[in-house]
Design a protein around this motif. Structure first.
Motif, PDB file in Angstrom:
ATOM      1  N   GLU A  62       0.843  -1.198   0.000  1.00 22.91           N
ATOM      2  CA  GLU A  62       0.000   0.000   0.000  1.00 22.91           C
ATOM      3  C   GLU A  62       0.877   1.245   0.000  1.00 22.91           C
ATOM      4  OE1 GLU A  62      -3.137   0.429  -0.240  1.00 22.91           O
ATOM      5  OE2 GLU A  62      -3.948  -1.604   0.000  1.00 22.91           O
ATOM      6  N   SER A  75       0.161   4.312   0.297  1.00 24.01           N
ATOM      7  CA  SER A  75      -0.187   5.314   1.308  1.00 24.01           C
ATOM      8  C   SER A  75       0.367   4.975   2.686  1.00 24.01           C
ATOM      9  CB  SER A  75      -1.712   5.463   1.397  1.00 24.01           C
ATOM     10  OG  SER A  75      -2.316   4.224   1.747  1.00 24.01           O
ATOM     11  N   THR A  91      -1.589   3.828  -7.997  1.00 27.23           N
ATOM     12  CA  THR A  91      -1.958   5.246  -8.001  1.00 27.23           C
ATOM     13  C   THR A  91      -0.856   6.054  -8.649  1.00 27.23           C
ATOM     14  OG1 THR A  91      -0.999   5.584  -5.787  1.00 27.23           O
ATOM     15  CG2 THR A  91      -3.346   5.025  -5.909  1.00 27.23           C
TER      16      THR A  91
END
Length: 381
Positions: A92, A94, A376
């Motif tokens: 991930e 983030s 992303t």
């Protein structure tokens, strides 16, 4: 939704194209220094077909390069696919803010497995090991660091930023001189102002761990560490050791930086060192700083190293792929210096003769193919 999907593909294609372009020159240089070729190989069509599920424009250059070391194995993981697709999906992005910051390790896991923190700075605030906020000035700094009796007994300590220490970036070693003055490896005198001029904020001061005699035999001055890769399966969440290597610095250096003239010696699944080491340009050697690798070197407490990395991997819930820097102390007890969740590398594992994910390659591809939306980009879709 279709428009967003097309836009995402276009942005992804552009980023991937730039990655390949920027790394092609490096790949050509590696071929020269490692004395290998980028000649066409068998099974290239199979390789393209396998990886096109998650990467539409598969480039065969990395396959051709790694096949020199592994053979024509379609499980070879190309660097561009890894960095632009696999890592962003397995980990991930983030979570980097928390799990990628060395100042938060002891909040997330058992503090005893890390080097002892003497002082930390988080976003400009000074704290002790237990995260108690301190009012820091020159007098307080003198008391906690300069005149610290434990540090003075040890005779040296480390300071470093808590993010992005790749290649030893920002890592400094302070040593106590005979006249009682702390100086860095560059002969700069320790002060609060010196640390703040280097880091501004977000850094940590830690006690030095005296390395094991096992690694000191390869370099007495280097804080040599074991780079360990773990993968937590997307199928059953079990954690696996998928590769690693011993990193030894150049003679006279305290850093174990391969790019600074050091060596990387692959670790075999049984915990022994391979019979060769490589430098930053992938050239092979049968010795490290003159110590022959022809004899068998078994890493002390390798089972404890794997046990520790498994513990951290299972605590690292958002991230499935980790690379650790592990140091053995003078009693061969392992400690976690840091772990990485971003900008990891597949190169050294694969130039050592093994595909990066090995038997787990197919499940990784399957998982990534179903989770492409986890990637992303710095643009709002």
């Amino acid at each position: 939704m279709r428009f967003k999907s097309i836009l995402r593909e276009l942005v992804g294609f552009r980023i991937n194209h730039e990655y390949i372009r920027n790394h092609k020159a490096e790949l050509v240089r590696f071929c020269k220094t490692a004395d290998v070729k980028l000649n066409p190989r068998t099974r290239e069509d199979e390789f393209i077909d396998k990886w096109s599920r998650i990467y539409p424009k598969v480039n065969v250059d990395f396959y051709r390069f790694y096949a020199n070391f592994i053979g024509d194995d379609v499980n070879i993981l190309a660097d561009d696919i890894y960095h632009t697709v696999v890592e962003p999906i397995l980990n991930e992005q983030s979570s980097q803010f928390v799990y990628g910051n060395k100042n938060y390790y002891e909040l997330l896991m058992n503090p005893e497995i890390f080097p002892v923190c003497v002082l930390r700075n988080i976003a400009g605030d000074y704290m002790d090991r237990e995260y108690k906020v301190l009012c820091m000035d020159d007098i307080e700094f003198k008391k906690r660091i300069i005149d610290n009796s434990r540090l003075r007994k040890l005779g040296r300590f480390i300071s470093k930023p808590t993010t992005d220490t790749s290649g030893g970036n920002g890592v400094h070693l302070f040593t106590l001189s005979e006249d009682g003055i702390w100086t860095s490896e560059n002969q700069e005198t320790l002060s609060l102002g010196l640390l703040e001029s280097w880091y501004k904020k977000d850094f940590i001061v830690q006690e030095c761990i005296q390395p094991s005699s096992f690694v000191r035999q390869f370099n007495e001055t280097s804080f040599s560490t074991f780079r360990i890769f773990t993968y937590r399966s997307v199928k059953d969440d079990s954690t696996h050791f998928i590769g690693g290597y011993l990193r030894v610095g150049a003679k006279g250096s305290f850093k174990d930086n391969v790019w600074g003239g050091g060596y990387a010696c692959p670790i075999l699944p049984n915990g022994r060192l391979a019979s060769f080491a490589t430098d930053s340009q992938r050239k092979r050697y049968n010795n490290i700083n003159g110590i022959s690798l022809k004899k068998e070197f078994s890493i002390p407490n390798f089972d404890k190293i794997l046990e520790m990395t498994k513990y951290v991997a299972e605590k690292n819930i958002p991230n499935r792929l980790l690379s650790f820097d592990i140091i053995l102390d003078n009693e061969n007890i392992p400690h976690v210096i840091e772990f990485n969740i971003k900008n990891q590398t597949v190169t050294t594992v694969q130039t050592s003769g093994n595909t990066f994910f090995g038997e787990f390659t197919d499940e990784v591809i399957e998982y990534c193919s179903k989770h492409m939306d986890k990637i992303t980009y710095p643009i709002n879709f």
